[in-house]
Design an enzyme around this catalytic site. Structure first.
Site, PDB file in Angstrom:
ATOM      1  N   CYS A   1      -1.067  -9.467  -8.275  1.00 39.27           N
ATOM      2  CA  CYS A   1      -1.786  -8.188  -8.299  1.00 39.27           C
ATOM      3  C   CYS A   1      -3.254  -8.361  -8.681  1.00 39.27           C
ATOM      4  CB  CYS A   1      -1.101  -7.201  -9.237  1.00 39.27           C
ATOM      5  SG  CYS A   1      -1.356  -7.528 -11.003  1.00 39.27           S
TER       6      CYS A   1
ATOM      7  N   CYS B   1      -0.344  -6.491 -17.466  1.00 45.79           N
ATOM      8  CA  CYS B   1       0.359  -7.175 -16.375  1.00 45.79           C
ATOM      9  C   CYS B   1       1.626  -6.409 -16.008  1.00 45.79           C
ATOM     10  CB  CYS B   1       0.709  -8.604 -16.783  1.00 45.79           C
ATOM     11  SG  CYS B   1       1.735  -9.452 -15.545  1.00 45.79           S
TER      12      CYS B   1
ATOM     13  N   THR C   1      -7.389   1.342   4.679  1.00 45.25           N
ATOM     14  CA  THR C   1      -6.938   0.529   5.817  1.00 45.25           C
ATOM     15  C   THR C   1      -7.866   0.684   7.008  1.00 45.25           C
ATOM     16  OG1 THR C   1      -4.624   0.687   5.091  1.00 45.25           O
ATOM     17  CG2 THR C   1      -5.020   0.081   7.387  1.00 45.25           C
TER      18      THR C   1
ATOM     19  N   CYS D   1       4.619 -13.850 -11.347  1.00 48.00           N
ATOM     20  CA  CYS D   1       3.375 -13.246 -10.845  1.00 48.00           C
ATOM     21  C   CYS D   1       3.559 -12.632  -9.463  1.00 48.00           C
ATOM     22  CB  CYS D   1       2.279 -14.311 -10.816  1.00 48.00           C
ATOM     23  SG  CYS D   1       0.698 -13.714 -10.185  1.00 48.00           S
TER      24      CYS D   1
ATOM     25  N   ARG E   1      -0.289  -3.999  -7.043  1.00 45.54           N
ATOM     26  CA  ARG E   1      -1.492  -4.617  -6.489  1.00 45.54           C
ATOM     27  C   ARG E   1      -2.720  -3.881  -6.994  1.00 45.54           C
ATOM     28  NH1 ARG E   1      -4.909  -7.852  -5.186  1.00 45.54           N
ATOM     29  NH2 ARG E   1      -5.189  -8.829  -3.157  1.00 45.54           N
TER      30      ARG E   1
ATOM     31  N   SER F   1       0.860  -1.181   0.000  1.00 42.93           N
ATOM     32  CA  SER F   1       0.000   0.000   0.000  1.00 42.93           C
ATOM     33  C   SER F   1       0.887   1.219   0.000  1.00 42.93           C
ATOM     34  CB  SER F   1      -0.901   0.011   1.241  1.00 42.93           C
ATOM     35  OG  SER F   1      -1.680   1.196   1.287  1.00 42.93           O
TER      36      SER F   1
ATOM     37  N   CYS G   1      -4.953  -9.375 -14.235  1.00 42.49           N
ATOM     38  CA  CYS G   1      -5.403 -10.233 -15.338  1.00 42.49           C
ATOM     39  C   CYS G   1      -6.800 -10.780 -15.083  1.00 42.49           C
ATOM     40  CB  CYS G   1      -4.414 -11.379 -15.555  1.00 42.49           C
ATOM     41  SG  CYS G   1      -4.099 -12.393 -14.087  1.00 42.49           S
TER      42      CYS G   1
END
Length: 546
Positions: free
Chosen positions: A518, A491, A335, A515, A299, A49, A521
């Protein structure tokens, strides 16, 4: 393994739920067993984050956190700026134009991963069992259809499905109630929404992709507590929306990142490349001059807000945190709302268990949400994202500002604008202009593979591919001629590529080892042909300070 409550995911929502379960049980002078499963190799390994955090929920959960070694307390926010960028310049948006809740007064900036590590310690002190490196791969059901618990994935399975010498079967964890706290686009949460039709009465969820880097910068340029958000260039060149952040955090570091909303229309847009291009803006480049990039990650985030929150409960379980989607987009904060959702679900579960209930719907959680500051906060900003998407950065942001001020002052808008799925927005490649991004210089801008290296991403190579195609022919036979296969660009980790196109024999290659989890896709694929499922536990990125 039987428990009273099993929680899938050791993020801020899951850990807050675990702590509140123990607190509420102690207040009722009873014992409640709690287990938290975490697919990352350690708590915080998959947490990414910005982050600038409103401490409201943390104040409710652990009031003494500032004096109890919490790493978030190190850097309170002291300066808040909002830049509207052109290609070479910027305009500072005056504070008077924005309502007070956007000013970051009383907030803190730091590593959300480190906050989760600290919360995990607090949970374990209360008797919560936390199992990192165990990925919940399957939901278990009772005969009446209610959720019974989850099963972790088998370990030591080869790519062809055979068992390797180190094979270990997964574990079944049974619970009276199971909380799904997987973060944005959790694959089990997605299944729960489908099975129980939890999205029947809400808008589709919409998303952004956040690409983040951590930099050590020149000490003379470092201003701890300074928080900057940007909008406009470079996405304005493509009619897309999103923006950047620059957070001056502890230890001479800045967290920088860029969010591209995934409703963009041009299939040649690359969110990773947009982030690299954003760094070349004179204001950003000047800050990073002489600095060193030390970490990278990406992310997806849930942008839908108020109108995209699904039904939160179902027989035997509940959605908490970003699995449900409580991000306040204008504030760029989720959060505190995620933590509060976990706390509300926990209180409802304790009440149910003390009343000898199990495997039913925790209606107390829904009732608490309806009366909470979380729902009120999301309601105030519910029209912001749709307005910006519809009218663009300039006019849309102006209209959004008017609605926020009106709602803040108590004048509730008599309408709620709606969202449309991100995977339906792409135009055909022949209708758009191809985007030629500059080559990376290796100093300020970088390529994807060197970036993935900094994320410490690792998967056991000989395991089943966790990025599954419903129809293996679609990428080459449909996506390539229609959109020039956009997975090659959306991606941020270089997982997908087309090889052999220059020889007339194109093939779609999935580099699953790259990968970073995130979920882009799973979200943006135009035919929804890619299904992200959990790999072997412990795989994926290992973020140290993100």
């Amino acid at each position: 393994m039987p428990y009273d409550v099993v929680i899938v995911g050791a993020g801020p929502a899951g850990l807050s739920a675990a702590i509140r379960l123990k607190q509420a049980a102690a207040a009722r002078e009873t014992e409640i067993s709690v287990c938290v499963l975490e697919k990352g190799s350690e708590v915080g390994a998959h947490i990414l984050s910005g982050a600038t955090i409103d401490p409201q929920a943390l104040d409710e959960l652990l009031p003494d956190w500032r004096d109890d070694g919490c790493p978030l307390a190190e850097v309170p926010v002291t300066t808040n700026l909002h830049w509207v960028l052109t290609k070479t310049g910027k305009v500072n948006l005056p504070h008077l134009w924005t309502p007070p809740f956007l000013h970051n007064k009383g907030t803190y900036t730091g590593s959300l991963g480190n906050l989760c590590r600290w919360l995990a310690g607090k949970a374990e002190e209360l008797g919560v069992e936390i199992f990192p490196g165990f990925a919940a791969a399957e939901v278990l059901f009772n005969e009446d259809g209610s959720v019974k618990g989850v099963a972790t994935g088998d370990m030591g399975v080869a790519r062809d499905g055979t068992r390797k010498p180190d094979y270990q079967p997964g574990l079944e964890l049974h619970a009276k109630y199971t909380f799904f706290s997987e973060g944005c686009r959790g694959h089990l949460s997605k299944e729960m929404m489908r099975i129980f039709d939890l999205r029947a009465d809400c808008d589709p969820q919409v998303y952004g992709l956040g690409v983040k880097e951590l930099w050590d910068i020149d000490p003379e340029l470092h201003q701890p507590g300074t928080v900057i958000h940007t909008q406009g260039w470079p996405l304005s060149e493509h009619g897309a929306n999103g923006g950047g952040w620059i957070y001056h955090q502890a230890n001479g570091q800045v967290s920088i990142g860029f969010v591209t909303w995934l409703n963009y229309t041009n299939p040649y847009v690359s969110p990773f490349q947009e982030m690299q291009k954003w760094k070349t803006h004179p204001q950003v480049a000047a800050l990073l001059k002489g600095g060193k990039r030390v970490s990278y990650g990406a992310r997806a985030i849930s942008d839908g807000g108020y109108q995209s929150v699904p039904k939160l409960v179902f027989p035997g379980g509940a959605l908490i945190g970003d699995s449900a989607g409580f991000l306040n987009v204008p504030r760029i904060k989720g959060t505190h709302t995620a933590m509060k959702s976990g706390m509300m679900a926990a209180e409802a579960a304790v009440e149910a268990i003390v009343s000898q209930r199990q495997h039913d719907e925790l209606t107390g959680y829904t009732a608490a949400y309806d009366q909470s500051w979380v729902k009120k906060e999301l309601s105030i900003v519910r029209n912001v994202v749709p307005l910006v998407k519809k009218f663009g950065d300039f006019l849309g942001s102006g209209l959004a500002g008017i609605t926020m001020w009106a709602e803040y002052l108590g004048l509730k808008m008599p309408f709620t604008l709606h969202h449309h799925p991100d995977h339906e927005t792409l135009w055909r490649k022949d209708l758009v202009q191809k985007i030629d991004y500059p080559k990376p210089d290796g100093v300020l801008t970088f390529d994807r593979l060197s970036s993935v290296f900094l994320s410490n991403t690792n998967h056991e190579e000989d395991q089943p591919v966790h990025l599954r195609l419903k129809d293996p022919s679609i990428p080459v036979e449909y996506d390539l001629p229609m959109y020039d296969e956009p997975a090659q660009r959306y991606c941020p980790a270089g997982v997908y590529e087309i090889v052999g196109e220059d020889t007339g024999d194109p093939k779609f290659v999935i580099n699953a080892q790259n990968c970073v989890h995130c979920k882009t896709c799973d979200i943006k694929d135009p035919t929804q042909n890619i299904n992200w499922v959990v790999p072997e536990g412990g795989g994926g990125p290992n973020y140290p300070n993100m």
